[in-house]
Every structure is written in structure tokens, then in C-alpha cells.
Scaffold this motif. Structure first.
Motif, PDB file in Angstrom:
ATOM      1  N   VAL A 152       0.828  -1.137   0.307  1.00 23.48           N
ATOM      2  CA  VAL A 152      -0.023   0.046   0.039  1.00 23.48           C
ATOM      3  C   VAL A 152       0.931   1.156  -0.020  1.00 23.48           C
ATOM      4  CG1 VAL A 152      -1.931  -0.990   1.156  1.00 23.48           C
ATOM      5  CG2 VAL A 152      -0.114  -0.028   2.592  1.00 23.48           C
ATOM      6  N   LEU A 153       2.222   1.301   0.397  1.00 17.23           N
ATOM      7  CA  LEU A 153       3.174   2.378   0.388  1.00 17.23           C
ATOM      8  C   LEU A 153       3.270   2.991  -0.897  1.00 17.23           C
ATOM      9  CD1 LEU A 153       5.636   1.482   2.899  1.00 17.23           C
ATOM     10  CD2 LEU A 153       4.198   3.202   3.155  1.00 17.23           C
ATOM     11  N   PRO A 154       3.227   2.394  -1.968  1.00 20.59           N
ATOM     12  CA  PRO A 154       3.254   2.829  -3.448  1.00 20.59           C
ATOM     13  C   PRO A 154       1.992   4.126  -3.312  1.00 20.59           C
ATOM     14  CG  PRO A 154       3.856   0.759  -3.803  1.00 20.59           C
ATOM     15  CD  PRO A 154       3.331   0.789  -2.294  1.00 20.59           C
ATOM     16  N   ASP A 155       0.942   3.613  -3.206  1.00 18.40           N
ATOM     17  CA  ASP A 155      -0.126   4.829  -3.480  1.00 18.40           C
ATOM     18  C   ASP A 155       0.127   5.862  -2.171  1.00 18.40           C
ATOM     19  OD1 ASP A 155      -1.200   3.627  -5.514  1.00 18.40           O
ATOM     20  OD2 ASP A 155      -2.652   2.234  -4.554  1.00 18.40           O
ATOM     21  N   ALA A 156       0.302   5.285  -1.136  1.00 19.54           N
ATOM     22  CA  ALA A 156       0.124   6.561   0.002  1.00 19.54           C
ATOM     23  C   ALA A 156       1.466   7.428  -0.206  1.00 19.54           C
ATOM     24  CB  ALA A 156       0.849   5.701   1.309  1.00 19.54           C
ATOM     25  N   LEU A 157       2.685   6.833  -0.780  1.00 19.75           N
ATOM     26  CA  LEU A 157       3.728   7.962  -1.005  1.00 19.75           C
ATOM     27  C   LEU A 157       3.419   8.800  -2.187  1.00 19.75           C
ATOM     28  CD1 LEU A 157       6.942   5.845  -0.324  1.00 19.75           C
ATOM     29  CD2 LEU A 157       5.669   7.171   1.273  1.00 19.75           C
ATOM     30  N   GLN A 158       2.674   8.174  -3.301  1.00 22.20           N
ATOM     31  CA  GLN A 158       2.453   9.258  -4.319  1.00 22.20           C
ATOM     32  C   GLN A 158       1.364  10.369  -3.677  1.00 22.20           C
ATOM     33  OE1 GLN A 158       1.809   7.400  -8.427  1.00 22.20           O
ATOM     34  NE2 GLN A 158       1.721   5.557  -7.330  1.00 22.20           N
ATOM     35  N   LYS A 159       0.331   9.959  -2.941  1.00 22.36           N
ATOM     36  CA  LYS A 159      -0.391  10.707  -2.354  1.00 22.36           C
ATOM     37  C   LYS A 159       0.265  11.712  -1.446  1.00 22.36           C
ATOM     38  CE  LYS A 159      -4.775   9.620  -1.555  1.00 22.36           C
ATOM     39  NZ  LYS A 159      -6.093   8.937  -1.098  1.00 22.36           N
ATOM     40  N   ILE A 160       1.206  11.427  -0.626  1.00 21.56           N
ATOM     41  CA  ILE A 160       1.733  12.433   0.127  1.00 21.56           C
ATOM     42  C   ILE A 160       2.576  13.290  -0.906  1.00 21.56           C
ATOM     43  CG2 ILE A 160       3.839  12.708   1.662  1.00 21.56           C
ATOM     44  CD1 ILE A 160       3.008  10.136   2.875  1.00 21.56           C
ATOM     45  N   ILE A 161       3.252  13.095  -1.637  1.00 24.83           N
ATOM     46  CA  ILE A 161       3.818  14.031  -2.826  1.00 24.83           C
ATOM     47  C   ILE A 161       2.999  14.751  -3.506  1.00 24.83           C
ATOM     48  CG2 ILE A 161       5.326  13.969  -4.757  1.00 24.83           C
ATOM     49  CD1 ILE A 161       6.613  11.259  -3.964  1.00 24.83           C
ATOM     50  N   PHE A 162       1.613  14.330  -3.834  1.00 21.88           N
ATOM     51  CA  PHE A 162       1.038  15.186  -4.707  1.00 21.88           C
ATOM     52  C   PHE A 162       0.278  16.125  -3.574  1.00 21.88           C
ATOM     53  CE2 PHE A 162       1.514  12.217  -8.055  1.00 21.88           C
ATOM     54  CZ  PHE A 162       1.944  12.897  -9.091  1.00 21.88           C
ATOM     55  N   SER A 163       0.343  15.819  -2.460  1.00 21.20           N
ATOM     56  CA  SER A 163      -0.379  16.680  -1.461  1.00 21.20           C
ATOM     57  C   SER A 163       0.358  17.936  -1.105  1.00 21.20           C
ATOM     58  CB  SER A 163      -0.779  16.031  -0.097  1.00 21.20           C
ATOM     59  OG  SER A 163       0.583  15.559   0.560  1.00 21.20           O
ATOM     60  N   LEU A 164       1.710  17.907  -1.481  1.00 27.69           N
ATOM     61  CA  LEU A 164       2.402  19.257  -1.197  1.00 27.69           C
ATOM     62  C   LEU A 164       2.159  20.396  -2.010  1.00 27.69           C
ATOM     63  CD1 LEU A 164       6.072  17.573  -1.019  1.00 27.69           C
ATOM     64  CD2 LEU A 164       4.548  18.235   0.797  1.00 27.69           C
ATOM     65  N   HIS A 165       1.752  21.497  -1.505  1.00 27.44           N
ATOM     66  CA  HIS A 165       1.417  22.688  -2.199  1.00 27.44           C
ATOM     67  C   HIS A 165       2.295  23.726  -1.838  1.00 27.44           C
ATOM     68  CE1 HIS A 165      -2.556  21.032  -2.729  1.00 27.44           C
ATOM     69  NE2 HIS A 165      -2.665  20.702  -1.642  1.00 27.44           N
ATOM     70  N   PHE A 166       2.681  24.705  -3.034  1.00 27.42           N
ATOM     71  CA  PHE A 166       3.752  25.630  -3.008  1.00 27.42           C
ATOM     72  C   PHE A 166       3.088  26.832  -3.496  1.00 27.42           C
ATOM     73  CE2 PHE A 166       5.247  21.662  -3.983  1.00 27.42           C
ATOM     74  CZ  PHE A 166       6.642  21.342  -2.892  1.00 27.42           C
ATOM     75  N   PRO A 167       3.676  28.033  -2.917  1.00 24.90           N
ATOM     76  CA  PRO A 167       3.092  29.436  -3.410  1.00 24.90           C
ATOM     77  C   PRO A 167       3.290  29.423  -4.830  1.00 24.90           C
ATOM     78  CG  PRO A 167       4.362  29.504  -1.779  1.00 24.90           C
ATOM     79  CD  PRO A 167       4.484  28.142  -1.944  1.00 24.90           C
ATOM     80  N   LYS A 168       4.131  28.709  -5.463  1.00 22.09           N
ATOM     81  CA  LYS A 168       4.250  28.821  -6.999  1.00 22.09           C
ATOM     82  C   LYS A 168       4.746  27.537  -7.459  1.00 22.09           C
ATOM     83  CE  LYS A 168       5.404  33.726  -7.396  1.00 22.09           C
ATOM     84  NZ  LYS A 168       6.550  34.599  -8.025  1.00 22.09           N
ATOM     85  N   SER A 169       4.168  26.715  -8.428  1.00 23.20           N
ATOM     86  CA  SER A 169       4.455  25.695  -8.991  1.00 23.20           C
ATOM     87  C   SER A 169       4.848  26.074 -10.430  1.00 23.20           C
ATOM     88  CB  SER A 169       3.460  24.573  -8.647  1.00 23.20           C
ATOM     89  OG  SER A 169       3.378  24.325  -7.448  1.00 23.20           O
ATOM     90  N   MET A 170       5.740  24.859 -10.942  1.00 23.35           N
ATOM     91  CA  MET A 170       5.943  24.859 -12.524  1.00 23.35           C
ATOM     92  C   MET A 170       5.653  23.600 -13.159  1.00 23.35           C
ATOM     93  SD  MET A 170      10.223  24.538 -12.507  1.00 23.35           S
ATOM     94  CE  MET A 170      10.324  26.171 -11.721  1.00 23.35           C
ATOM     95  N   ARG A 171       5.270  23.574 -14.519  1.00 23.55           N
ATOM     96  CA  ARG A 171       5.392  22.432 -15.253  1.00 23.55           C
ATOM     97  C   ARG A 171       6.498  22.565 -16.227  1.00 23.55           C
ATOM     98  NH1 ARG A 171       0.825  23.150 -16.823  1.00 23.55           N
ATOM     99  NH2 ARG A 171      -0.366  21.719 -15.672  1.00 23.55           N
ATOM    100  N   TRP A 172       7.356  21.292 -16.341  1.00 25.53           N
ATOM    101  CA  TRP A 172       8.304  21.397 -17.208  1.00 25.53           C
ATOM    102  C   TRP A 172       8.273  20.213 -18.365  1.00 25.53           C
ATOM    103  CZ3 TRP A 172       7.860  19.958 -12.212  1.00 25.53           C
ATOM    104  CH2 TRP A 172       8.208  18.595 -11.895  1.00 25.53           C
ATOM    105  N   GLY A 173       9.137  20.649 -19.388  1.00 19.69           N
ATOM    106  CA  GLY A 173       8.981  20.019 -20.554  1.00 19.69           C
ATOM    107  C   GLY A 173       7.800  19.552 -20.984  1.00 19.69           C
ATOM    108  N   ASN A 174       7.535  18.378 -21.254  1.00 16.21           N
ATOM    109  CA  ASN A 174       6.131  17.707 -21.596  1.00 16.21           C
ATOM    110  C   ASN A 174       5.470  17.101 -20.335  1.00 16.21           C
ATOM    111  OD1 ASN A 174       6.349  18.255 -24.534  1.00 16.21           O
ATOM    112  ND2 ASN A 174       7.633  16.497 -24.893  1.00 16.21           N
TER     113      ASN A 174
END
Length: 660
Positions: free
Chosen positions: A100-122
Motif C-alpha cells: 500500500v506504500l506506493p499509493d500512499a507515498l504518491q498521495k503524500i508527494i501530490f499533497s504538497l502545495h507551494f506558493p508557486k509551482s511549475m510544469r517542465w518539458g512535456n
């Protein structure tokens, strides 16, 4: 992370997060090897729908059981609301954590919010910076998952330049030590200690020490992975520039620590926290000294240009600078501040009137100087230096700087009378101006920092104990808007502003330790009574509430308030007082008011309250023996008028109905 672990039913002992410029790390200790088992109830159709009159299961029951992989006999009947329903208890065995950790760790990563985010490449995802690799371990096992084409592994990298290659982490317990072996101090608290110690060691043999700056230390701490302080210097000729200008260039532009001597005088040294080995100190020093020289040369050029024209000569140029598109130019803003500062000085410090007006006239002129255009955070500070350069009065120079104080709630207040009055005028005009054009703070939105400005106004009034009310100040400010800028704002604007100020006043008074209900009882007076009178009332309430007779006094006062109507009543007519109890109450009230008025007028609110507490016995006797709501309308209204006079007298001190 804790929320996600709970969602996935994973127990743990503790979780720690660490950060460097190159990595975000989460280390959870004591994570359970399997999820917790879970039992959950699932409700189906009502009992009536699930079983017929003979108690045999219907299609609804068999269908519900079948959908869960159960037999009808496995179902139970439970109350839900006011009816019975069939239900099933589903037991879900916990899975191994590694699954279950693969799903849990991805959710933790995507739960991080930043004042400014970027999209790079494709990339389809956004993040603070491009993700280059993912290290994910559970003990010695790799937690396998993928984010946007980047697969997790047991590999990581060390310092960007000192150890750029990937290396393997076989077990998570080795992780932090392996990083240190590769020139990365992961623990930011440990890095901060290392920076402090490194700076102290550099200056240990001298009488010098860094200019204290915790904010800069925190910033620098998260700019490096392997901190190494380097002592640098610059030409002492630059020390002729204002101290704040030099420190700002070093701190804000280069993230360098300024250095001062034992007497607090700035020296021609500074400290760079490099992200490299101590052996590279000489290279770092040469580069930093070359950069700071260029920066100081720019600052010197702007300062020399600025001192070629006095602040007084710059005031007319403010006509060309917009303060706000609906509020006119900086020149108009200055004119309003001058007018309001004159009003405040006449009310509070007439002897300083000329100095306050001069300071107000020059207050915004430094905003169009070269240094302030380049270093906006030096507004006011550079105005002080330019005023001194052109031999303005020291009180005027100090006020130009202090107009921006306090910069936050609890921050340093103006130390001079002239500065306090100018700061009040500037902040009051700003609040009134934006309220007049409808730019009112809402929720978390406050683009013009009006809440902070309001806190500043109240803090200064409390500190200086000026004999002026918020109503007087903002009425003058609103009138200035029409007189100077032609902006029409009426009583509705003043009412809205005062309501806004009441909220800030209540917050500050509560933060000073006054009881919430006491604060609520005096807030209705906070706009029409100088704030020094409000705090005096609160002090009196605090003392009298500790006295034995106060509960009885409060009860009798509330009896008065509970019966009087909220409308205007006719004047009291003594000839209609017929019963002894009402005559005695009137006599006692007249006598106590006569004795308490001089105490009230001199601001002795505690003794005023103590004197008026003599009303308890006659008030209670009145209610015990007199029928207030007499059939005769004139007598009834007269008795209510008597009680209203008593309440109005007490309300000059506080709204006692708010007290518990």
C-alpha cells in the motif's frame, strides 16, 4: 503525511521531514509491516423491504447479500435513524505495508502545495521544481512506483558538485550518514547549528560579531546543503554610506551577513555561507568581494545622485506619481497626510505642530529617489538620511522614518512624538481612503494591509494615550478626502471604518490580557472615548470584579437593563413618583450620581463604580415593591424613564449586560 498514514491504516512511531535546496525527505520510524484490520458496516434495504410477512428474504435482501459476496444469514438488522435496516459487517484484513506504500507515498508527494509551482518539458504534473529522482525505501526494500516517467529506486545523489553521482542506500537507517559522507547535511536544524558555529569560529579572535538576523539565517540555511562560512571584506570607503543601505545590499541582494564591532558599528567585513568545502574558501571570497563591490558602487551612485536634490525640492515631483488610480497622486496623498497631521498635532501636541507639518510635507519625497526605487524596503529610512543631509530638524528626520512603524502587530512603535503623529496621520488616511472607494478587507484578502495599518493606529493611540477619539480622527480623514482629492464619502463610510476598527481594538485589548466579556462591554465606547479611557475602564472592571459585592451589583444592574425598552423615553417627572420605594431610588440615584460625576470626569472609574454600587439596595427594593408596568401609562413610562437614567449613567462606564 500523518493524515495519509491514517487513511491507509499504517501505524508509526514518529515522522520527521527534512529539506535542502536539492531534496525533500520524509522519514517515518516504527511503521507497521501490515495495515490495521478494519471492520465496517454496510447498510442495505429496510427490514420491511428485505423480508416479507413470513420473515422470508426478498430479492432485495438476497441481492444486497450477493453484492457483498455474503449469504442472507450473514446479514444483521440494525436501527438507522428511526427505522430498521439490514446491514453487513465487512472485515477487511490489512495488507502488507509494502503493497500500500506506493499509493500512499504518491498521495503524500501530490499533497504538497507551494506558493508557486511549475510544469517542465512535456510533464503533466506541477511541482515546486523539476523532480529528478525518487528514493523510496521501507526498511531494506524498495517501494516501487512511478511519477511522470520517473521510477522510484534505492538510489540517491549527494552534493551537486562535491558528490554528483548516484549511490545506493541499502537500508533507510544508513540514509542520513550516507548523505553526510557525500557532503549533504540533511537535518536543517543541524545545518543551522553548523552555520552559527562556523560564523562564531571565524570571528572568535576578534571583537566583531554578525548583525543579528534570524530571518536571513533561516533563508541561508535552506540555500545550502554543506555550509561553510567564509569571511570577506570590502573597502572601508563604502562605510560612508548609510548603514541600512549597506546591510540591505548584503542581506537582501546577496544573502551575506554584515559584521559589526563591539560598539555596534558596521565594519568592512561580511560573511558568506558557501555551499562548498572549506578548501574552496579563497575562490568563494574573491568572487563574493567582486560582486559586493559592484553592488556597493551602484548604491553609492544612487546615493550621490539622490543627495543632489533636497526632499523639499522633490515634493512637487510627487504629482507625477500615482498613489492609486482612484485616489490620485502621491502629492495628493501627501496633502491629505499634512492636513490630518495638523489636526492630530493640534489635538494632542500643539507645541510640535510646525515640526509635524514639516515632516508630513516631506514624508513621501524619498519614494522617488534612486536608492528607494532600487531598494523599496528602505523607504522612510533613506528619507531620514536625506533630511539630515539637508539639515532638517532631527525630529522631522526621525518622523520620516517612523511613519512606517509599527511594521507588524507587536512590532517597534515610533519612539518620537512627531513620528507617532505622522504615523497616525498616514495610516488613518490610508484606511479611510480605501474604505471610501470600496476596497474593504474581506476574509483573508487584504491587498493594502489595512488590518495591519489599523493595528498600528490602535497601538500608537494606546502607547501615547492621546486625548482623541477614533471617531474624531476618521471623521477628519473622510473630510480631507473631499477637501483635498474631491472624493466624496459620508457617514456610512465612517460607520464602516469604525466597525472595522472596533474589531481590531477588541483583538488588541484581549491580547493585553483583559477578559473577553469585559472587552465586549467597553467596545461600544471605543470609537467615542479616547482609547486611554477604554483601558482605564478595563482596569477598573478588573479590580471591582474581584470585590465581594460585585455579583450583587451586576445582578441588580442587569435587572434594570432587562426591563427598559430600546426606544427613546420621555423625561423623568418627579411629581409622578408616588410610592416610597421609587422616591427612595430616585433620591439615592440623585445623590450617588452627584458624588460619582466628579470621579468620572477625572477618570477615576474604579471609585465611580464603587460609589454607584450603592444603588444595589434601592434598586432591589424598587423591583420588590413597585409594579413598573402600571396600568397608568404615564406612571409606567415615568418609572421606565427613571431606570433608563440609571442605565445611561452606568453605560458611560461599560455595557454591563455583556458581563457574566
Amino acid at each position: 503525511a500523518a493524515r495519509v498514514f491514517e487513511e491507509y491504516r499504517l501505524d508509526y512511531r514518529n515522522i520527521n521531514a527534512f529539506a535542502t535546496p536539492r531534496r525533500l525527505s520524509l522519514i517515518a520510524e516504527g511503521v507497521s509491516v501490515t495495515q490495521r484490520d478494519m471492520a465496517k458496516e454496510v447498510f442495505g434495504p429496510s427490514r420491511k423491504a428485505a423480508f416479507d410477512e413470513q420473515g422470508s428474504p426478498t430479492k432485495a435482501a438476497t441481492g444486497f447479500a450477493g453484492s457483498l459476496g455474503l449469504e442472507v444469514k450473514d446479514l444483521i438488522v440494525k436501527m438507522k435513524g428511526k427505522a430498521e435496516y439490514v446491514a453487513a459487517v465487512i472485515e477487511e484484513k490489512g495488507q502488507p505495508a509494502i503493497k500500500v506504500l506506493p499509493d500512499a507515498l504518491q498521495k503524500i508527494i501530490f499533497s504538497l502545495h507551494f506558493p508557486k509551482s511549475m510544469r517542465w518539458g512535456n510533464s503533466a504534473i506541477t511541482f515546486a521544481r523539476p523532480i529528478h529522482w525518487i528514493l523510496a525505501l521501507f526498511g531494506t526494500e524498495t517501494v516501487v512506483f512511478e511519477i511522470d516517467g520517473i521510477k522510484s529506486s534505492n538510489l540517491t545523489k549527494g552534493h551537486r558538485f562535491l558528490s554528483p553521482a548516484f549511490f545506493q542506500v541499502k537500508e533507510i537507517s544508513f540514509y542520513m550518514n550516507l548523505l553526510e559522507n557525500n557532503f549533504v547535511i540533511l537535518d536543517h536544524d543541524k545545518r543551522k547549528i553548523a552555520i552559527r558555529k562556523g560564523i562564531a569560529d571565524l570571528l572568535a579572535k576578534s571583537e566583531k560579531h554578525p548583525v543579528a538576523d534570524e530571518a536571513l539565517l533561516d533563508t541561508v540555511n535552506f540555500l545550502v546543503e554543506y555550509p561553510s562560512p567564509v569571511l570577506c571584506s570590502f573597502s572601508s570607503d563604502y562605510l560612508a554610506l548609510p548603514r541600512e543601505l549597506l546591510v540591505t545590499v548584503m542581506k537582501d541582494h546577496q544573502k551575506y551577513f554584515a559584521v559589526q564591532d563591539a560598539a555596534g558599528n558596521l565594519t568592512n567585513n561580511f560573511i558568506v555561507i558557501s555551499n562548498s568545502k572549506p578548501e574552496n574558501a579563497e575562490t568563494i571570497r574573491v568572487g563574493a568581494e567582486r560582486v559586493i563591490k559592484a553592488r556597493f558602487d551602484d548604491a553609492k551612485f544612487y546615493y550621490r545622485e539622490d543627495t543632489g536634490k533636497s526632499l523639499a525640492d522633490r515634493v512637487e515631483d510627487l504629482r507625477q506619481v500615482t498613489f492609486h488610480d482612484k485616489l490620485g497622486s502621491l502629492f495628493e496623498k501627501t496633502e491629505r497626510v499634512v492636513s490630518l497631521a495638523g489636526f492630530l498635532s493640534q489635538k494632542s501636541a500643539p507645541s510640535l505642530h510646525d515640526k509635524v507639518l514639516r515632516a508630513a510635507r516631506l514624508s513621501k519625497a524619498d519614494l522617488i529617489t534612486g536608492v528607494v526605487r532600487e531598494f523599496a524596503e528602505l523607504q522612510g529610512i533613506m528619507g531620514k538620511y536625506y533630511a539630515r543631509h539637508f539639515r532638517e530638524d532631527e525630529a522631522v528626520a526621525a518622523a520620516i522614518e517612523e511613519q512606517y512603524l509599527p511594521q507588524h502587530f507587536g512590532g517597534r512603535l515610533p519612539s518620537t512624538e512627531t513620528g507617532s503623529l505622522l504615523s497616525l496621520a498616514d495610516k488613518t488616511d490610508t484606511i479611510a481612503s480605501f474604505f471610501a472607494i470600496g476596497s474593504v478587507p474581506t476574509g483573508s484578502e487584504d491587498p493594502f494591509a489595512l488590518r495591519r495599518q489599523a493595528m498600528g493606529v490602535i497601538s500608537i493611540l494606546l502607547d501615547r494615550q492621546y486625548p482623541v477619539t477614533l471617531n474624531e480622527i476618521f471623521t477628519a480623514a473622510v473630510e480631507n478626502l473631499l477637501d483635498v482629492s474631491g472624493i466624496r464619502a459620508g457617514t456610512d463610510t465612517i460607520k464602516t471604518v469604525l466597525s472595522f476598527m472596533d474589531q481590531r481594538t477588541a483583538f488588541i485589548l484581549s491580547s493585553l490580557g483583559h477578559e473577553a466579556d469585559s472587552v465586549e462591554s467597553v467596545i461600544p465606547l471605543s470609537s467615542v472615548v479616547p482609547l486611554t479611557g477604554i483601558t482605564a475602564r478595563l482596569d477598573a472592571l478588573r479590580q471591582i470584579r474581584a470585590e465581594d459585592y460585585f455579583p450583587g451589583f451586576l445582578l441588580s444592574v442587569k435587572r434594570v437593563n432587562n426591563i427598559i425598552p430600546k426606544r427613546v423615553l420621555p423625561s423623568l417627572r418627579t411629581e409622578l413618583l408616588a410610592l416610597d420605594a421609587e422616591k427612595e431610588l430616585y433620591a439615592a440615584f440623585t445623590d450617588l450620581k452627584k458624588n460619582s460625576d466628579p470621579l468620572f470626569n477625572e477618570g477615576n472609574f474604579l471609585e465611580t463604580l464603587r460609589t454607584l454600587s450603592g444603588l444595589v439596595a434601592p434598586v432591589n427594593a424598587f423591583f420588590d415593591k413597585v409594579m413598573v408596568m402600571d396600568k397608568d401609562e404615564d406612571i409606567k413610562m415615568n418609572r421606565l424613564s427613571l431606570l433608563k437614567e440609571i442605565w445611561d449613567t452606568l453605560s458611560r462606564l461599560a455595557d454591563f449586560s455583556k458581563l457574566s
